[in-house]
Design a protein around this motif. Structure first.
Motif, PDB file in Angstrom:
ATOM      1  N   SER A  78       2.742 -34.116  79.277  1.00  0.00           N
ATOM      2  CA  SER A  78       2.094 -34.895  80.137  1.00  0.00           C
ATOM      3  C   SER A  78       1.269 -36.216  79.411  1.00  0.00           C
ATOM      4  CB  SER A  78       1.229 -34.585  81.264  1.00  0.00           C
ATOM      5  OG  SER A  78       1.878 -33.448  82.097  1.00  0.00           O
ATOM      6  N   LEU A  79       1.322 -37.293  79.767  1.00  0.00           N
ATOM      7  CA  LEU A  79       0.457 -38.502  79.129  1.00  0.00           C
ATOM      8  C   LEU A  79      -0.475 -38.927  79.511  1.00  0.00           C
ATOM      9  CD1 LEU A  79       3.645 -40.557  77.851  1.00  0.00           C
ATOM     10  CD2 LEU A  79       2.267 -38.722  76.521  1.00  0.00           C
ATOM     11  N   PHE A  80      -1.586 -39.200  79.248  1.00  0.00           N
ATOM     12  CA  PHE A  80      -2.917 -39.606  79.648  1.00  0.00           C
ATOM     13  C   PHE A  80      -3.329 -40.867  78.825  1.00  0.00           C
ATOM     14  CE2 PHE A  80      -2.450 -34.980  79.946  1.00  0.00           C
ATOM     15  CZ  PHE A  80      -2.684 -34.881  81.503  1.00  0.00           C
ATOM     16  N   ASN A  81      -3.272 -41.896  79.601  1.00  0.00           N
ATOM     17  CA  ASN A  81      -3.815 -43.220  79.118  1.00  0.00           C
ATOM     18  C   ASN A  81      -5.247 -43.262  79.082  1.00  0.00           C
ATOM     19  OD1 ASN A  81      -4.410 -46.230  78.770  1.00  0.00           O
ATOM     20  ND2 ASN A  81      -2.430 -46.551  78.440  1.00  0.00           N
ATOM     21  N   LEU A  82      -6.099 -43.381  78.044  1.00  0.00           N
ATOM     22  CA  LEU A  82      -7.633 -43.218  78.205  1.00  0.00           C
ATOM     23  C   LEU A  82      -8.092 -44.546  78.444  1.00  0.00           C
ATOM     24  CD1 LEU A  82      -8.463 -41.347  74.728  1.00  0.00           C
ATOM     25  CD2 LEU A  82      -8.073 -40.645  77.085  1.00  0.00           C
ATOM     26  N   SER A  83      -7.345 -45.604  78.953  1.00  0.00           N
ATOM     27  CA  SER A  83      -7.936 -46.617  79.528  1.00  0.00           C
ATOM     28  C   SER A  83      -8.086 -46.536  81.093  1.00  0.00           C
ATOM     29  CB  SER A  83      -7.136 -47.928  79.386  1.00  0.00           C
ATOM     30  OG  SER A  83      -5.891 -47.893  80.151  1.00  0.00           O
ATOM     31  N   GLU A  84      -7.449 -45.225  81.615  1.00  0.00           N
ATOM     32  CA  GLU A  84      -7.406 -44.826  83.028  1.00  0.00           C
ATOM     33  C   GLU A  84      -8.105 -43.483  83.159  1.00  0.00           C
ATOM     34  OE1 GLU A  84      -3.259 -44.921  83.916  1.00  0.00           O
ATOM     35  OE2 GLU A  84      -3.162 -47.150  83.873  1.00  0.00           O
ATOM     36  N   VAL A  85      -8.136 -42.304  82.206  1.00  0.00           N
ATOM     37  CA  VAL A  85      -8.384 -41.215  82.339  1.00  0.00           C
ATOM     38  C   VAL A  85      -9.585 -40.661  81.307  1.00  0.00           C
ATOM     39  CG1 VAL A  85      -7.626 -38.814  82.475  1.00  0.00           C
ATOM     40  CG2 VAL A  85      -6.292 -40.479  83.053  1.00  0.00           C
ATOM     41  N   LYS A  86     -10.639 -40.421  81.825  1.00  0.00           N
ATOM     42  CA  LYS A  86     -11.740 -39.928  80.831  1.00  0.00           C
ATOM     43  C   LYS A  86     -12.175 -38.241  81.087  1.00  0.00           C
ATOM     44  CE  LYS A  86     -12.462 -43.935  79.040  1.00  0.00           C
ATOM     45  NZ  LYS A  86     -11.610 -44.724  79.785  1.00  0.00           N
ATOM     46  N   ASN A  87     -11.461 -37.862  82.244  1.00  0.00           N
ATOM     47  CA  ASN A  87     -11.831 -36.212  82.254  1.00  0.00           C
ATOM     48  C   ASN A  87     -10.580 -35.586  82.122  1.00  0.00           C
ATOM     49  OD1 ASN A  87     -13.793 -37.445  83.636  1.00  0.00           O
ATOM     50  ND2 ASN A  87     -14.282 -35.596  85.050  1.00  0.00           N
ATOM     51  N   LEU A  88     -10.427 -34.559  81.070  1.00  0.00           N
ATOM     52  CA  LEU A  88      -9.318 -34.030  80.858  1.00  0.00           C
ATOM     53  C   LEU A  88      -9.256 -32.532  80.915  1.00  0.00           C
ATOM     54  CD1 LEU A  88      -8.472 -36.224  77.943  1.00  0.00           C
ATOM     55  CD2 LEU A  88      -6.906 -36.048  79.923  1.00  0.00           C
ATOM     56  N   ALA A  89      -8.342 -31.740  80.855  1.00  0.00           N
ATOM     57  CA  ALA A  89      -8.448 -30.195  80.548  1.00  0.00           C
ATOM     58  C   ALA A  89      -8.447 -29.912  79.286  1.00  0.00           C
ATOM     59  CB  ALA A  89      -7.133 -29.428  81.325  1.00  0.00           C
ATOM     60  N   SER A  90      -9.048 -28.681  79.111  1.00  0.00           N
ATOM     61  CA  SER A  90      -9.278 -28.386  77.380  1.00  0.00           C
ATOM     62  C   SER A  90      -7.902 -28.124  77.073  1.00  0.00           C
ATOM     63  CB  SER A  90     -10.319 -27.229  77.356  1.00  0.00           C
ATOM     64  OG  SER A  90      -9.703 -26.120  78.097  1.00  0.00           O
ATOM     65  N   GLY A  91      -7.689 -28.221  75.730  1.00  0.00           N
ATOM     66  CA  GLY A  91      -6.431 -27.797  75.119  1.00  0.00           C
ATOM     67  C   GLY A  91      -6.258 -28.897  73.865  1.00  0.00           C
ATOM     68  N   THR A  92      -5.089 -28.542  73.486  1.00  0.00           N
ATOM     69  CA  THR A  92      -4.538 -29.331  72.247  1.00  0.00           C
ATOM     70  C   THR A  92      -3.802 -30.674  72.621  1.00  0.00           C
ATOM     71  OG1 THR A  92      -4.233 -27.286  70.850  1.00  0.00           O
ATOM     72  CG2 THR A  92      -2.969 -29.138  70.229  1.00  0.00           C
ATOM     73  N   TYR A  93      -4.088 -31.850  72.184  1.00  0.00           N
ATOM     74  CA  TYR A  93      -3.672 -33.226  72.395  1.00  0.00           C
ATOM     75  C   TYR A  93      -2.928 -33.738  71.211  1.00  0.00           C
ATOM     76  CZ  TYR A  93      -5.685 -32.466  77.248  1.00  0.00           C
ATOM     77  OH  TYR A  93      -5.899 -32.024  78.291  1.00  0.00           O
ATOM     78  N   GLY A 151     -16.714 -29.444  77.745  1.00  0.00           N
ATOM     79  CA  GLY A 151     -17.919 -30.226  77.384  1.00  0.00           C
ATOM     80  C   GLY A 151     -17.834 -31.816  77.230  1.00  0.00           C
ATOM     81  N   HIS A 152     -18.875 -32.297  76.813  1.00  0.00           N
ATOM     82  CA  HIS A 152     -18.767 -33.794  76.541  1.00  0.00           C
ATOM     83  C   HIS A 152     -18.379 -34.127  75.144  1.00  0.00           C
ATOM     84  CE1 HIS A 152     -20.743 -35.613  80.264  1.00  0.00           C
ATOM     85  NE2 HIS A 152     -21.143 -34.165  80.348  1.00  0.00           N
ATOM     86  N   SER A 153     -17.217 -34.727  74.849  1.00  0.00           N
ATOM     87  CA  SER A 153     -16.754 -35.141  73.647  1.00  0.00           C
ATOM     88  C   SER A 153     -16.478 -36.528  73.223  1.00  0.00           C
ATOM     89  CB  SER A 153     -15.525 -34.394  73.382  1.00  0.00           C
ATOM     90  OG  SER A 153     -15.735 -32.981  73.343  1.00  0.00           O
ATOM     91  N   THR A 154     -16.704 -37.017  72.129  1.00  0.00           N
ATOM     92  CA  THR A 154     -16.513 -38.253  71.876  1.00  0.00           C
ATOM     93  C   THR A 154     -15.236 -38.334  70.710  1.00  0.00           C
ATOM     94  OG1 THR A 154     -18.812 -38.999  71.943  1.00  0.00           O
ATOM     95  CG2 THR A 154     -17.383 -40.450  70.592  1.00  0.00           C
ATOM     96  N   LEU A 155     -14.383 -38.791  71.255  1.00  0.00           N
ATOM     97  CA  LEU A 155     -12.905 -38.941  70.485  1.00  0.00           C
ATOM     98  C   LEU A 155     -12.896 -40.290  69.679  1.00  0.00           C
ATOM     99  CD1 LEU A 155      -9.936 -38.069  69.889  1.00  0.00           C
ATOM    100  CD2 LEU A 155      -9.194 -39.252  71.910  1.00  0.00           C
ATOM    101  N   GLY A 156     -13.024 -40.278  68.410  1.00  0.00           N
ATOM    102  CA  GLY A 156     -12.990 -41.412  67.442  1.00  0.00           C
ATOM    103  C   GLY A 156     -11.545 -41.541  66.944  1.00  0.00           C
ATOM    104  N   ILE A 157     -11.112 -42.666  66.652  1.00  0.00           N
ATOM    105  CA  ILE A 157      -9.595 -43.115  66.491  1.00  0.00           C
ATOM    106  C   ILE A 157      -9.901 -44.196  65.334  1.00  0.00           C
ATOM    107  CG2 ILE A 157      -7.530 -43.814  66.889  1.00  0.00           C
ATOM    108  CD1 ILE A 157      -8.000 -42.673  69.673  1.00  0.00           C
ATOM    109  N   GLU A 158      -9.248 -44.111  64.208  1.00  0.00           N
ATOM    110  CA  GLU A 158      -9.371 -45.216  63.206  1.00  0.00           C
ATOM    111  C   GLU A 158      -8.032 -45.360  62.579  1.00  0.00           C
ATOM    112  OE1 GLU A 158     -12.714 -45.096  60.336  1.00  0.00           O
ATOM    113  OE2 GLU A 158     -11.013 -44.698  58.566  1.00  0.00           O
ATOM    114  N   VAL A 159      -7.869 -46.529  62.318  1.00  0.00           N
ATOM    115  CA  VAL A 159      -6.407 -46.900  61.481  1.00  0.00           C
ATOM    116  C   VAL A 159      -6.768 -47.866  60.386  1.00  0.00           C
ATOM    117  CG1 VAL A 159      -4.704 -46.668  63.546  1.00  0.00           C
ATOM    118  CG2 VAL A 159      -5.662 -48.744  63.120  1.00  0.00           C
ATOM    119  N   LEU A 163     -15.480 -38.421  76.524  1.00  0.00           N
ATOM    120  CA  LEU A 163     -14.598 -37.846  77.315  1.00  0.00           C
ATOM    121  C   LEU A 163     -15.276 -36.408  77.975  1.00  0.00           C
ATOM    122  CD1 LEU A 163     -11.407 -37.570  75.131  1.00  0.00           C
ATOM    123  CD2 LEU A 163     -11.866 -39.222  76.837  1.00  0.00           C
ATOM    124  N   ILE A 164     -15.040 -36.365  79.187  1.00  0.00           N
ATOM    125  CA  ILE A 164     -15.348 -35.005  79.634  1.00  0.00           C
ATOM    126  C   ILE A 164     -14.332 -33.909  79.864  1.00  0.00           C
ATOM    127  CG2 ILE A 164     -16.428 -33.938  81.805  1.00  0.00           C
ATOM    128  CD1 ILE A 164     -17.686 -36.564  82.586  1.00  0.00           C
TER     129      ILE A 164
END
Length: 292
Positions: free
Chosen positions: A183-198, A267-275, A289-290
């Motif tokens: 399943s795909l979750f676009n982070l411009s639309e979704v900020k609440n996610l179930a725990s797990g590996t992504y 919990g509350h997490s900050t996902l950082g992405i760098e290219v 993210l929550i």
């Protein structure tokens, strides 16, 4: 040319190759700036990761360094998984440190003229002109590759070439997470996610390809990818990061490119992405993210 079984290249070997070979090579065309690039190393070609740099409409094609003529092939003589389609009229030159440079889509008459009775090439010596054969049928582009013949991996040519100080700017957009169920979750639309590996994806750039990508959780690096080598094992092509990622994971479709993987815990997490590109120019973004 027989298909070979390719094993993983160690970081140590890559570093040794860089140190011992940087002085030896030059670009195979006169105009090698961003405006003349059609595709970077590591880009999606068909359904596979491409080991090629593709230059748009160059004239003369030159040897990148001193070397011996290993083989030249005419159209339609080779088709393997590392070569997703024939390179058409193609020249391979062997160099020091078990490196081989590959020049595809050449014009047959000029290639044969310049190869007449040749066994050795000097740096910047003309090999031929571009043609309209191979994967680039009806387009006069140069398809250029560098291979490590000892370990059987494709190596990003930028590692060995003089820096251009001219890179196509990377675009970091359409950040999408994929869970283990696909399943795909676009982070411009979704900020609440179930725990797990992504798996973390970005919108694929059409020409440029990040040299490095990094994923962090609350400032801690959890995954990195570096597009310096492409490897193959048992006919499965992959890129090395903290783990091996197969080509169909790097590019699950024509729209997305993998940046890394992360485990999200409640919990509350900050996902950082760098290219980053090869010159070290960086684009980054973060998401609060929550996680449930």
């Amino acid at each position: 040319m027989k298909k070979r079984i390719i094993t993983c290249v160690s970081i140590a070997f890559v570093i040794v190759s860089i140190i011992s070979s940087l002085y030896a090579f030059n670009w195979p065309v006169e105009d090698f700036g961003a405006k003349n690039m059609q595709s970077y190393f590591g880009q999606l070609r068909g359904k596979l990761i491409s080991p090629s740099f593709i230059f748009e409409n160059p004239d003369d094609v030159k040897a990148i360094g001193d070397g011996k003529l290993l083989i030249y092939m005419k159209d339609d003589v080779n088709d393997t998984s590392m070569f997703p389609s024939t390179l058409g009229n193609c020249v391979l030159i062997s160099h020091k440190d078990d490196l081989v440079s590959v020049y595809g889509n050449l014009d047959e008459p000029t290639m044969e003229k310049n190869l007449d009775s040749k066994t050795n090439f000097s740096q910047d010596e003309k090999i031929g002109s571009t043609g309209t054969s191979g994967f680039q049928v009806r387009v006069s582009n140069l398809e250029f590759q560098i291979f490590d013949s000892k370990n059987g991996s494709a190596i990003n040519p930028k590692i060995f070439m003089p820096r251009t100080n001219n890179e196509i700017p990377l675009v970091l957009s359409n950040i999408t997470l994929q869970n283990k169920n696909g399943s795909l979750f676009n982070l411009s639309e979704v900020k609440n996610l179930a725990s797990g590996t992504y798996r973390i994806y970005q919108g694929r750039n059409s020409v440029a390809c990040p040299y490095k990508s990094k994923v962090t959780i609350n400032g801690v690096v959890v995954d990195e990818l570096t597009f310096d080598t492409i490897n193959e094992e048992n006919s499965r092509i992959y890129i090395n990061g903290k783990k091996q990622y197969l080509s169909n994971v790097i590019y699950p479709n024509s729209e997305l490119q993998l940046l890394g993987e992360a485990v999200l815990t409640p919990g509350h997490s900050t996902l950082g992405i760098e290219v980053a590109d090869y010159l070290g120019n960086i684009k980054n973004i973060s998401f609060a993210l929550i996680i449930n």
